[in-house]
Write a protein that holds these residues in place. Structure first.
Motif, short mmCIF file in Angstrom:
data_model
loop_
_atom_site.label_atom_id
_atom_site.label_comp_id
_atom_site.label_asym_id
_atom_site.label_seq_id
_atom_site.Cartn_x
_atom_site.Cartn_y
_atom_site.Cartn_z
N ALA A 52 33.37 35.96 31.12
CA ALA A 52 32.88 35.54 32.44
C ALA A 52 31.66 36.37 32.81
O ALA A 52 31.29 37.31 32.10
CB ALA A 52 33.98 35.74 33.50
N ASP A 53 31.05 36.00 33.91
CA ASP A 53 29.95 36.77 34.48
C ASP A 53 30.54 37.76 35.46
O ASP A 53 30.65 37.50 36.66
CB ASP A 53 28.93 35.84 35.15
N TRP A 54 30.94 38.91 34.96
CA TRP A 54 31.70 39.90 35.71
C TRP A 54 30.89 40.56 36.83
O TRP A 54 31.44 40.98 37.83
CB TRP A 54 32.26 40.97 34.77
N ALA A 57 30.31 38.22 40.52
CA ALA A 57 31.35 38.23 41.56
C ALA A 57 32.67 38.67 40.95
O ALA A 57 32.84 38.66 39.73
CB ALA A 57 31.51 36.84 42.17
N GLU A 58 33.61 39.03 41.79
CA GLU A 58 34.97 39.31 41.34
C GLU A 58 35.51 38.04 40.68
O GLU A 58 35.45 36.95 41.25
CB GLU A 58 35.83 39.68 42.55
N THR A 59 36.02 38.19 39.45
CA THR A 59 36.40 37.03 38.66
C THR A 59 37.81 37.20 38.11
O THR A 59 38.20 38.30 37.71
CB THR A 59 35.41 36.84 37.49
N ASP A 60 38.57 36.11 38.06
CA ASP A 60 39.94 36.14 37.55
C ASP A 60 39.94 36.46 36.05
O ASP A 60 39.18 35.88 35.28
CB ASP A 60 40.64 34.81 37.76
N ARG A 131 47.86 37.77 40.36
CA ARG A 131 46.50 37.43 39.93
C ARG A 131 45.73 38.72 39.67
O ARG A 131 45.73 39.64 40.48
CB ARG A 131 45.79 36.60 41.01
N THR A 133 42.04 40.45 38.72
CA THR A 133 40.60 40.20 38.75
C THR A 133 39.84 41.43 38.26
O THR A 133 40.38 42.53 38.21
CB THR A 133 40.09 39.83 40.16
N GLN A 135 35.59 43.09 38.33
CA GLN A 135 34.20 42.98 38.76
C GLN A 135 33.45 44.20 38.25
O GLN A 135 33.98 45.32 38.26
CB GLN A 135 34.10 42.91 40.28
N ASN A 142 27.68 40.53 32.16
CA ASN A 142 27.82 39.08 32.29
C ASN A 142 27.88 38.44 30.90
O ASN A 142 27.11 38.79 30.00
CB ASN A 142 26.67 38.49 33.10
#
Length: 155
Positions: A52-54, A57-60, A131, A133, A135, A142
């Protein structure tokens, strides 16, 4: 002797039905105990990567468990070996009285902290979705992969 009785020369037919019923009841109880103890071995470990593009934004990273299903999570490890950020923020969210709340947050440095992060190391009961996450503060993170590994036990 007191308490002992003897019947001589009398051939009675003895029914084993009561004993057979008792054995069947014990077998059913044994099956119930076996099901409960088999759970103690835990489910198969779950592992995988997430790209992901860490930094954006905060990403799961991963969602663990299911609504209404009780589990114990014994281990959650994240690997930040591919990341370069000096502020890698890990957060955990779970429902508290039906509303998702942040229940854990910790910041790590990919350059100085271990690349494998034992986020949960012990037992934690969950009955909904947990969940996870991540970031980063570094745009170079990213498109990078973050690995996860966890172990659940059904309750």
């Amino acid at each position: 002797m007191p308490g002992e009785f003897y019947i001589e020369n009398k051939a009675e037919r003895l029914s084993l039905k009561g004993i057979e019923d008792a054995v069947a009841a014990l077998e059913a109880e044994l099956d119930t105990v076996t099901i409960q103890t088999d759970k103690l071995a835990g489910q198969s470990p779950v592992e995988g990567p997430v790209t992901a593009d860490w930094q954006v934004a905060e990403t799961d990273v991963v969602s663990i468990g299911a609504a209404g299903i009780r589990n114990k999570i014994h281990d959650l490890t994240l690997s930040i070996h591919n990341l370069a950020g000096t502020q890698i923020t890990i957060r955990l969210y779970k429902a508290v009285n039906g509303i998702e709340r942040k229940v854990y947050e910790q910041v790590f440095d990919a350059g100085t902290d271990p690349s494998g992060l034992a986020v949960i190391n012990g037992s934690w009961a969950i009955h909904n979705i947990l969940r996870v996450t991540l970031q980063s503060n570094n745009a170079a993170d990213n498109g990078k992969s973050v690995d996860y590994d966890y172990m659940l036990e059904a309750m």
